[in-house]
Design a protein around this motif. Structure first.
Motif, PDB file in Angstrom:
ATOM      1  N   LEU A   4       0.386  -1.225  -0.181  1.00  0.00           N
ATOM      2  CA  LEU A   4       0.109   0.164   0.095  1.00  0.00           C
ATOM      3  C   LEU A   4       0.787   1.123   0.274  1.00  0.00           C
ATOM      4  O   LEU A   4       0.724   2.512   0.079  1.00  0.00           O
ATOM      5  CB  LEU A   4      -0.881   0.034   1.247  1.00  0.00           C
ATOM      6  N   LEU A   5       1.947   1.507   0.756  1.00  0.00           N
ATOM      7  CA  LEU A   5       2.790   2.411   0.482  1.00  0.00           C
ATOM      8  C   LEU A   5       3.679   2.702  -0.454  1.00  0.00           C
ATOM      9  O   LEU A   5       3.717   3.671  -1.151  1.00  0.00           O
ATOM     10  CB  LEU A   5       4.119   2.085   1.452  1.00  0.00           C
ATOM     11  N   ILE A   6       3.876   1.689  -1.744  1.00  0.00           N
ATOM     12  CA  ILE A   6       4.327   1.653  -2.908  1.00  0.00           C
ATOM     13  C   ILE A   6       2.821   1.951  -3.545  1.00  0.00           C
ATOM     14  O   ILE A   6       3.253   2.914  -4.202  1.00  0.00           O
ATOM     15  CB  ILE A   6       5.077   0.868  -3.463  1.00  0.00           C
ATOM     16  N   LEU A   7       1.461   1.556  -3.615  1.00  0.00           N
ATOM     17  CA  LEU A   7       0.922   1.725  -4.203  1.00  0.00           C
ATOM     18  C   LEU A   7       0.469   3.300  -3.957  1.00  0.00           C
ATOM     19  O   LEU A   7       0.000   3.872  -5.397  1.00  0.00           O
ATOM     20  CB  LEU A   7       0.285   1.349  -4.419  1.00  0.00           C
ATOM     21  N   ASN A   8       1.122   3.593  -2.876  1.00  0.00           N
ATOM     22  CA  ASN A   8       0.587   5.487  -2.526  1.00  0.00           C
ATOM     23  C   ASN A   8       1.983   6.164  -3.095  1.00  0.00           C
ATOM     24  O   ASN A   8       1.650   7.375  -3.385  1.00  0.00           O
ATOM     25  CB  ASN A   8       0.739   5.362  -1.101  1.00  0.00           C
ATOM     26  N   SER A   9       2.755   5.898  -3.141  1.00  0.00           N
ATOM     27  CA  SER A   9       3.724   6.462  -4.278  1.00  0.00           C
ATOM     28  C   SER A   9       3.103   6.896  -5.278  1.00  0.00           C
ATOM     29  O   SER A   9       3.763   7.761  -6.203  1.00  0.00           O
ATOM     30  CB  SER A   9       5.486   5.916  -3.971  1.00  0.00           C
ATOM     31  N   PHE A  10       2.902   6.010  -6.323  1.00  0.00           N
ATOM     32  CA  PHE A  10       2.598   5.769  -7.452  1.00  0.00           C
ATOM     33  C   PHE A  10       1.170   6.838  -7.558  1.00  0.00           C
ATOM     34  O   PHE A  10       1.038   7.357  -8.597  1.00  0.00           O
ATOM     35  CB  PHE A  10       2.270   4.483  -7.956  1.00  0.00           C
ATOM     36  N   LEU A  11      -0.070   6.716  -6.770  1.00  0.00           N
ATOM     37  CA  LEU A  11      -1.177   7.259  -6.972  1.00  0.00           C
ATOM     38  C   LEU A  11      -0.593   9.401  -6.906  1.00  0.00           C
ATOM     39  O   LEU A  11      -0.701   9.699  -7.901  1.00  0.00           O
ATOM     40  CB  LEU A  11      -1.901   7.368  -5.017  1.00  0.00           C
ATOM     41  N   THR A  12       0.433   9.065  -6.297  1.00  0.00           N
ATOM     42  CA  THR A  12       1.337  10.641  -5.849  1.00  0.00           C
ATOM     43  C   THR A  12       1.401  11.094  -7.169  1.00  0.00           C
ATOM     44  O   THR A  12       1.381  12.227  -7.560  1.00  0.00           O
ATOM     45  CB  THR A  12       2.092  10.343  -4.092  1.00  0.00           C
ATOM     46  N   SER A  13       2.071  10.575  -7.433  1.00  0.00           N
ATOM     47  CA  SER A  13       3.087  10.777  -8.439  1.00  0.00           C
ATOM     48  C   SER A  13       2.702  11.156 -10.130  1.00  0.00           C
ATOM     49  O   SER A  13       2.461  12.440 -10.736  1.00  0.00           O
ATOM     50  CB  SER A  13       3.971   9.675  -8.599  1.00  0.00           C
ATOM     51  N   THR A  14       1.208  10.101  -9.872  1.00  0.00           N
ATOM     52  CA  THR A  14       0.419  10.002 -11.390  1.00  0.00           C
ATOM     53  C   THR A  14      -0.239  11.425 -10.911  1.00  0.00           C
ATOM     54  O   THR A  14      -0.858  12.191 -12.134  1.00  0.00           O
ATOM     55  CB  THR A  14      -0.813   9.023 -11.036  1.00  0.00           C
ATOM     56  N   GLY A  15      -1.256  12.174  -9.658  1.00  0.00           N
ATOM     57  CA  GLY A  15      -1.341  12.761  -9.005  1.00  0.00           C
ATOM     58  C   GLY A  15      -0.552  14.255 -10.023  1.00  0.00           C
ATOM     59  O   GLY A  15      -0.794  14.894 -10.096  1.00  0.00           O
ATOM     60  N   GLN A  16       0.921  14.432  -9.943  1.00  0.00           N
ATOM     61  CA  GLN A  16       1.902  15.258  -9.844  1.00  0.00           C
ATOM     62  C   GLN A  16       1.566  15.232 -11.136  1.00  0.00           C
ATOM     63  O   GLN A  16       2.031  16.757 -12.150  1.00  0.00           O
ATOM     64  CB  GLN A  16       3.006  14.926  -9.146  1.00  0.00           C
ATOM     65  N   LEU A  17       1.767  14.749 -12.204  1.00  0.00           N
ATOM     66  CA  LEU A  17       1.796  14.328 -13.311  1.00  0.00           C
ATOM     67  C   LEU A  17       1.224  14.945 -13.918  1.00  0.00           C
ATOM     68  O   LEU A  17       0.855  15.431 -15.270  1.00  0.00           O
ATOM     69  CB  LEU A  17       2.477  12.540 -13.696  1.00  0.00           C
ATOM     70  N   LEU A  18      -0.185  14.523 -13.412  1.00  0.00           N
ATOM     71  CA  LEU A  18      -1.408  15.142 -14.156  1.00  0.00           C
ATOM     72  C   LEU A  18      -1.736  16.456 -14.415  1.00  0.00           C
ATOM     73  O   LEU A  18      -1.780  17.575 -14.442  1.00  0.00           O
ATOM     74  CB  LEU A  18      -2.678  14.466 -13.025  1.00  0.00           C
ATOM     75  N   LEU A  19      -1.166  17.125 -12.897  1.00  0.00           N
ATOM     76  CA  LEU A  19      -0.897  18.536 -12.716  1.00  0.00           C
ATOM     77  C   LEU A  19       0.607  19.210 -13.295  1.00  0.00           C
ATOM     78  O   LEU A  19      -0.156  20.375 -13.664  1.00  0.00           O
ATOM     79  CB  LEU A  19      -0.252  18.468 -10.759  1.00  0.00           C
ATOM     80  N   LYS A  20       1.505  18.564 -13.805  1.00  0.00           N
ATOM     81  CA  LYS A  20       2.118  18.721 -14.841  1.00  0.00           C
ATOM     82  C   LYS A  20       1.081  19.440 -15.882  1.00  0.00           C
ATOM     83  O   LYS A  20       1.407  19.969 -16.822  1.00  0.00           O
ATOM     84  CB  LYS A  20       3.394  18.130 -14.260  1.00  0.00           C
ATOM     85  N   LYS A  21       0.296  18.020 -16.780  1.00  0.00           N
ATOM     86  CA  LYS A  21      -0.120  17.893 -18.181  1.00  0.00           C
ATOM     87  C   LYS A  21      -1.220  19.332 -17.468  1.00  0.00           C
ATOM     88  O   LYS A  21      -0.972  19.806 -19.172  1.00  0.00           O
ATOM     89  CB  LYS A  21      -0.774  17.083 -18.039  1.00  0.00           C
ATOM     90  N   SER A  22      -1.482  19.646 -16.588  1.00  0.00           N
ATOM     91  CA  SER A  22      -2.378  20.818 -16.043  1.00  0.00           C
ATOM     92  C   SER A  22      -1.720  21.784 -16.226  1.00  0.00           C
ATOM     93  O   SER A  22      -2.813  22.650 -17.215  1.00  0.00           O
ATOM     94  CB  SER A  22      -3.223  20.450 -14.856  1.00  0.00           C
ATOM     95  N   ALA A  23      -0.548  22.201 -16.389  1.00  0.00           N
ATOM     96  CA  ALA A  23      -0.212  23.266 -16.276  1.00  0.00           C
ATOM     97  C   ALA A  23       0.165  23.779 -17.310  1.00  0.00           C
ATOM     98  O   ALA A  23       0.546  24.838 -18.035  1.00  0.00           O
ATOM     99  CB  ALA A  23       1.187  23.567 -15.178  1.00  0.00           C
ATOM    100  N   MET A  24       0.632  22.234 -17.943  1.00  0.00           N
ATOM    101  CA  MET A  24       1.113  23.000 -20.046  1.00  0.00           C
ATOM    102  C   MET A  24      -0.250  23.180 -20.437  1.00  0.00           C
ATOM    103  O   MET A  24      -0.345  23.859 -21.637  1.00  0.00           O
ATOM    104  CB  MET A  24       2.017  21.391 -20.338  1.00  0.00           C
ATOM    105  N   THR A  25      -1.021  22.585 -20.656  1.00  0.00           N
ATOM    106  CA  THR A  25      -1.863  23.034 -21.328  1.00  0.00           C
ATOM    107  C   THR A  25      -3.422  24.121 -20.566  1.00  0.00           C
ATOM    108  O   THR A  25      -4.445  24.204 -21.370  1.00  0.00           O
ATOM    109  CB  THR A  25      -3.356  21.440 -21.126  1.00  0.00           C
ATOM    110  N   THR A  26      -2.956  24.458 -19.634  1.00  0.00           N
ATOM    111  CA  THR A  26      -3.858  26.071 -19.174  1.00  0.00           C
ATOM    112  C   THR A  26      -2.723  27.267 -19.132  1.00  0.00           C
ATOM    113  O   THR A  26      -2.953  27.842 -18.319  1.00  0.00           O
ATOM    114  CB  THR A  26      -4.675  25.196 -18.174  1.00  0.00           C
ATOM    115  N   HIS A  27      -1.206  26.910 -19.790  1.00  0.00           N
ATOM    116  CA  HIS A  27      -0.805  28.082 -19.607  1.00  0.00           C
ATOM    117  C   HIS A  27      -1.613  29.501 -20.436  1.00  0.00           C
ATOM    118  O   HIS A  27      -1.969  29.453 -21.583  1.00  0.00           O
ATOM    119  CB  HIS A  27       0.345  27.938 -20.221  1.00  0.00           C
TER     120      HIS A  27
END
Length: 109
Positions: A4-27
């Protein structure tokens, strides 16, 4: 519980990558449009899920062990940024990954 700890790392990382994509598409657009962006909302959802899972993890694992293991998120995000956004991985970034892995190894012993 470590799964679950490793899964949580993946969930957090996915959230971060999605926010980066959001920043790129909403500039250059307004705050309301940024907030309503699907990547932004998805990133927040992943963060929310990971926060709920984090609370559950802390019921069973000492925070002094669990939090350093979350440093795996740095590695996941770096690899995701390389494959998704074409960001470069330098020798020093690889060296940093090695140090993170060594640190996580020792902390979990």
């Amino acid at each position: 519980m470590y799964f679950l700890l490793i899964l949580n790392s993946f969930l957090t990382s996915t959230g971060q990558l999605l926010l980066k994509k959001s920043a790129m598409t909403t500039h250059g657009i307004g705050i309301v449009e940024k907030i309503l962006n699907l990547y932004f909302l998805s990133g927040l959802a992943f963060y929310g899920i990971s926060t709920l899972l984090w609370i559950k993890i802390l019921e069973y694992i000492d925070v002094s062990i669990a939090y350093p293991v979350m440093a795996l998120s740095y590695i996941i995000v770096m690899l995701g940024a390389y494959f998704i956004f074409g960001e470069q991985i330098s020798f020093f970034k690889v060296l940093g990954i090695i140090f993170i892995l060594i640190g996580v190894f020792f902390i979990t012993k």
